[in-house]
Write a protein that holds these residues in place. Sequence first.
Motif, mmCIF file in Angstrom:
data_model
loop_
_atom_site.group_PDB
_atom_site.id
_atom_site.type_symbol
_atom_site.label_atom_id
_atom_site.label_comp_id
_atom_site.label_asym_id
_atom_site.label_seq_id
_atom_site.Cartn_x
_atom_site.Cartn_y
_atom_site.Cartn_z
ATOM 1 N N SER A 1 0.798 -1.254 -0.045
ATOM 2 C CA SER A 1 0.057 -0.082 0.082
ATOM 3 C C SER A 1 0.945 1.310 -0.145
ATOM 4 C CB SER A 1 -0.859 -0.011 1.191
ATOM 5 O OG SER A 1 -0.165 0.177 2.424
ATOM 6 N N LEU A 2 2.255 1.204 0.274
ATOM 7 C CA LEU A 2 3.024 2.456 0.115
ATOM 8 C C LEU A 2 2.930 3.265 -1.236
ATOM 9 C CD1 LEU A 2 6.239 1.157 2.033
ATOM 10 C CD2 LEU A 2 4.254 2.932 2.922
ATOM 11 N N PRO A 3 3.139 2.609 -2.353
ATOM 12 C CA PRO A 3 3.094 3.461 -3.833
ATOM 13 C C PRO A 3 1.616 4.222 -3.746
ATOM 14 C CG PRO A 3 3.635 0.919 -3.917
ATOM 15 C CD PRO A 3 3.270 1.097 -2.662
ATOM 16 N N VAL A 4 0.554 3.651 -3.133
ATOM 17 C CA VAL A 4 -0.879 4.440 -3.058
ATOM 18 C C VAL A 4 -0.764 5.723 -2.586
ATOM 19 C CG1 VAL A 4 -3.224 3.991 -2.513
ATOM 20 C CG2 VAL A 4 -2.010 2.032 -3.408
ATOM 21 N N ALA A 5 -0.041 5.511 -1.332
ATOM 22 C CA ALA A 5 0.357 6.833 -0.482
ATOM 23 C C ALA A 5 0.858 8.034 -1.433
ATOM 24 C CB ALA A 5 0.859 6.507 0.963
ATOM 25 N N ALA A 6 2.016 7.392 -2.000
ATOM 26 C CA ALA A 6 2.591 8.476 -2.926
ATOM 27 C C ALA A 6 2.073 9.126 -3.989
ATOM 28 C CB ALA A 6 4.041 7.759 -3.666
ATOM 29 N N GLN A 7 0.969 8.126 -4.659
ATOM 30 C CA GLN A 7 -0.009 8.412 -5.691
ATOM 31 C C GLN A 7 -0.886 9.597 -5.293
ATOM 32 O OE1 GLN A 7 -1.714 4.874 -7.210
ATOM 33 N NE2 GLN A 7 0.274 4.297 -8.129
ATOM 34 N N ALA A 8 -1.233 9.263 -3.953
ATOM 35 C CA ALA A 8 -2.316 10.462 -3.641
ATOM 36 C C ALA A 8 -1.791 11.872 -3.361
ATOM 37 C CB ALA A 8 -2.841 9.969 -2.168
ATOM 38 N N GLN A 9 -0.409 12.005 -3.154
ATOM 39 C CA GLN A 9 0.037 13.176 -3.077
ATOM 40 C C GLN A 9 0.257 13.862 -4.636
ATOM 41 O OE1 GLN A 9 4.055 12.517 -1.623
ATOM 42 N NE2 GLN A 9 3.142 12.102 0.374
ATOM 43 N N PHE B 1 -1.902 13.376 -6.912
ATOM 44 C CA PHE B 1 -3.309 13.374 -7.506
ATOM 45 C C PHE B 1 -3.941 14.974 -7.584
ATOM 46 C CE2 PHE B 1 -7.896 12.881 -7.084
ATOM 47 C CZ PHE B 1 -8.090 12.243 -8.566
ATOM 48 N N VAL B 2 -3.751 15.304 -6.238
ATOM 49 C CA VAL B 2 -4.464 16.734 -6.060
ATOM 50 C C VAL B 2 -3.728 17.781 -6.851
ATOM 51 C CG1 VAL B 2 -5.447 18.227 -4.458
ATOM 52 C CG2 VAL B 2 -5.223 16.067 -3.864
ATOM 53 N N GLY B 3 -2.455 17.801 -6.649
ATOM 54 C CA GLY B 3 -1.615 18.915 -7.205
ATOM 55 C C GLY B 3 -1.721 18.840 -8.992
ATOM 56 N N VAL C 1 -1.919 12.271 -14.540
ATOM 57 C CA VAL C 1 -0.468 12.304 -14.639
ATOM 58 C C VAL C 1 0.257 12.545 -13.460
ATOM 59 C CG1 VAL C 1 1.427 13.934 -15.748
ATOM 60 C CG2 VAL C 1 -0.372 13.201 -17.227
ATOM 61 N N GLY C 2 -0.650 13.597 -12.491
ATOM 62 C CA GLY C 2 0.170 13.801 -11.256
ATOM 63 C C GLY C 2 0.261 12.364 -10.484
ATOM 64 N N THR C 3 -0.712 11.374 -10.640
ATOM 65 C CA THR C 3 -0.596 9.998 -9.753
ATOM 66 C C THR C 3 0.537 9.234 -10.253
ATOM 67 O OG1 THR C 3 -3.120 10.230 -9.802
ATOM 68 C CG2 THR C 3 -1.946 8.082 -9.524
ATOM 69 N N GLY D 1 3.575 10.956 -9.130
ATOM 70 C CA GLY D 1 3.746 10.703 -7.491
ATOM 71 C C GLY D 1 4.248 9.496 -7.247
ATOM 72 N N ALA D 2 3.622 8.435 -7.870
ATOM 73 C CA ALA D 2 4.146 7.124 -7.703
ATOM 74 C C ALA D 2 5.689 6.852 -8.255
ATOM 75 C CB ALA D 2 3.243 6.303 -8.601
ATOM 76 N N LEU D 3 6.179 7.645 -9.075
ATOM 77 C CA LEU D 3 7.534 7.589 -9.573
ATOM 78 C C LEU D 3 8.342 8.570 -8.882
ATOM 79 C CD1 LEU D 3 6.990 7.167 -13.326
ATOM 80 C CD2 LEU D 3 7.507 5.296 -11.876
ATOM 81 N N GLY D 4 8.025 9.308 -8.055
ATOM 82 C CA GLY D 4 8.678 10.067 -7.543
ATOM 83 C C GLY D 4 9.198 11.421 -8.303
ATOM 84 N N LEU D 5 8.478 11.696 -9.275
ATOM 85 C CA LEU D 5 8.786 12.838 -10.060
ATOM 86 C C LEU D 5 7.925 14.049 -9.778
ATOM 87 C CD1 LEU D 5 8.744 10.743 -13.694
ATOM 88 C CD2 LEU D 5 10.686 11.562 -12.211
ATOM 89 N N GLY D 6 8.219 15.024 -10.385
ATOM 90 C CA GLY D 6 7.315 16.417 -10.118
ATOM 91 C C GLY D 6 7.828 17.234 -8.871
ATOM 92 N N TYR D 7 9.043 17.028 -8.424
ATOM 93 C CA TYR D 7 9.390 17.868 -7.486
ATOM 94 C C TYR D 7 10.497 18.694 -8.226
ATOM 95 C CZ TYR D 7 7.136 14.695 -4.463
ATOM 96 O OH TYR D 7 5.983 13.785 -3.791
ATOM 97 N N HIS D 8 10.162 19.904 -8.452
ATOM 98 C CA HIS D 8 10.878 20.781 -9.139
ATOM 99 C C HIS D 8 11.641 21.639 -8.151
ATOM 100 C CE1 HIS D 8 9.144 19.636 -12.810
ATOM 101 N NE2 HIS D 8 8.064 19.803 -12.241
ATOM 102 N N HIS D 9 13.109 21.906 -8.589
ATOM 103 C CA HIS D 9 13.876 22.958 -7.659
ATOM 104 C C HIS D 9 13.863 24.105 -8.647
ATOM 105 C CE1 HIS D 9 14.969 19.789 -4.768
ATOM 106 N NE2 HIS D 9 15.384 19.058 -5.850
#
Length: 83
Positions: free
Chosen positions: A16-24, A26-28, A56-58, A61-69
């Motif tokens: 269930s851990l990847p589901v928690a990452a996907q939820a982050q 999803f909303v953004g 796409v956000g899901t 989030g599952a892959l750990g992408l989308g965190y821009h510096h």
Amino acid sequence: MKPRVIAFVGLIGLLSLPVAAQAQGFVGGAEEGAHRGNQAAGPVGAVVGGAVGAGVGTVNGALGLGYHHHRCYWRHGYRHCRY
């Protein structure tokens, strides 16, 4: 019997851990997609963009992408940022 139940519950927890990452993501993704869709095509674009952005956000989030510096610097008294 109890060790098997504990092992099963632990396995379910690990899966269930990847589901928690996907939820982050999803909303953004839904917010960003709706905003950009609304700018491009009005209300219909907002609905379609929100749905696509959520997907796409899901995945991101599952892959750990989308965190821009952001790269920011000061020039002539103004702050400039590159995204």
